[in-house]
Motif scaffolding. Structure first.
Motif, PDB file in Angstrom:
ATOM      1  N   ARG A  30       0.845  -1.202   0.000  1.00 51.09           N
ATOM      2  CA  ARG A  30       0.000   0.000   0.000  1.00 51.09           C
ATOM      3  C   ARG A  30       0.877   1.248   0.000  1.00 51.09           C
ATOM      4  N   GLU A  31       0.521   2.198  -0.834  1.00 55.32           N
ATOM      5  CA  GLU A  31       1.243   3.465  -0.897  1.00 55.32           C
ATOM      6  C   GLU A  31       0.514   4.507  -0.050  1.00 55.32           C
ATOM      7  N   PRO A  32       1.240   5.376   0.667  1.00 54.01           N
ATOM      8  CA  PRO A  32       0.577   6.444   1.421  1.00 54.01           C
ATOM      9  C   PRO A  32      -0.345   7.256   0.501  1.00 54.01           C
ATOM     10  N   GLY A  33      -1.520   7.549   0.998  1.00 54.76           N
ATOM     11  CA  GLY A  33      -2.500   8.290   0.215  1.00 54.76           C
ATOM     12  C   GLY A  33      -3.568   7.414  -0.410  1.00 54.76           C
ATOM     13  N   GLU A  34      -3.300   6.110  -0.513  1.00 57.22           N
ATOM     14  CA  GLU A  34      -4.299   5.189  -1.058  1.00 57.22           C
ATOM     15  C   GLU A  34      -5.348   4.873   0.007  1.00 57.22           C
ATOM     16  N   THR A  35      -6.597   4.875  -0.399  1.00 58.66           N
ATOM     17  CA  THR A  35      -7.669   4.525   0.523  1.00 58.66           C
ATOM     18  C   THR A  35      -7.557   3.042   0.863  1.00 58.66           C
ATOM     19  N   ALA A  36      -7.650   2.734   2.160  1.00 58.13           N
ATOM     20  CA  ALA A  36      -7.556   1.342   2.603  1.00 58.13           C
ATOM     21  C   ALA A  36      -8.405   1.143   3.845  1.00 58.13           C
ATOM     22  N   ILE A  37      -8.991  -0.042   3.956  1.00 56.71           N
ATOM     23  CA  ILE A  37      -9.714  -0.457   5.152  1.00 56.71           C
ATOM     24  C   ILE A  37      -8.995  -1.706   5.653  1.00 56.71           C
ATOM     25  N   TYR A  38      -8.237  -1.528   6.713  1.00 57.23           N
ATOM     26  CA  TYR A  38      -7.391  -2.588   7.257  1.00 57.23           C
ATOM     27  C   TYR A  38      -8.130  -3.280   8.401  1.00 57.23           C
ATOM     28  N   VAL A  39      -8.317  -4.594   8.272  1.00 58.87           N
ATOM     29  CA  VAL A  39      -9.042  -5.397   9.260  1.00 58.87           C
ATOM     30  C   VAL A  39      -8.033  -6.269  10.001  1.00 58.87           C
ATOM     31  N   GLU A  40      -8.101  -6.241  11.347  1.00 59.52           N
ATOM     32  CA  GLU A  40      -7.102  -6.944  12.148  1.00 59.52           C
ATOM     33  C   GLU A  40      -7.739  -7.552  13.394  1.00 59.52           C
TER      34      GLU A  40
END
Length: 127
Positions: A30-40
Motif C-alpha cells: 500500500r502506498e501512502p494516500g491510497e484509501t484502505a480499510i485494514y481489518v485486524e
C-alpha cells in the motif's frame, strides 16, 4: 472451532461493492494516500465451550481526505453492526456483533495520513 474471525469480517466487507476496492488484511504494498480499510484481530475468547467464539476485530480506515476516512469508517461500522449478524460467511454463522470502540480519529504516526480506527466484537459459531 478453527474459524479465522478476520477472514469472516474481511470476506464480508469485500462482498460490499462500496467497500471492496479498499478492504485489506494487511498493508503490504500500500502506498501512502491510497484509501484502505485494514481489518485486524485484536483479541477475544471462547465464549461457549466448543460452540461460540467472541473475536475483537479492529478496522482502520486510511484516506487522503479526513472526511472520506470518517465516512468509510462509519459505513464499515454500520454494515458490521446492522447487517452482518445472522449471516453465514465462510463457514461461520455470525450470531451477533457489538460495538467496542466507535470510529475515532487516529492519524498514522509515521505518514500522518488521515485514519479512523474502530473495533467490534463478533460472536461466531460454525455454520
Amino acid at each position: 472451532m478453527r474459524i479465522d474471525p478476520v477472514s469472516v469480517v474481511h470476506d464480508y466487507l469485500r462482498a460490499k461493492p462500496e467497500l471492496a476496492h479498499a478492504v485489506t488484511g494487511d498493508l503490504v504494498g500500500r502506498e501512502p494516500g491510497e484509501t484502505a480499510i485494514y481489518v485486524e484481530h485484536a483479541g477475544g475468547y471462547r465464549a461457549v465451550r466448543d460452540r461460540m467464539d467472541r473475536a475483537d476485530i479492529t478496522y482502520q480506515v486510511y484516506s487522503e481526505l479526513r472526511d472520506e476516512a470518517a465516512k468509510l469508517a462509519y459505513l464499515v461500522r454500520e454494515h458490521l453492526l446492522e447487517d452482518l449478524p445472522g449471516r453465514l460467511v465462510g463457514g461461520a454463522l455470525v450470531l451477533d456483533v457489538s460495538d467496542g470502540i466507535s470510529p475515532r480519529y487516529f492519524p498514522d504516526s509515521t505518514s500522518r495520513e488521515h485514519s479512523y480506527l474502530g473495533e467490534v466484537s463478533v460472536f461466531i459459531t460454525e455454520g
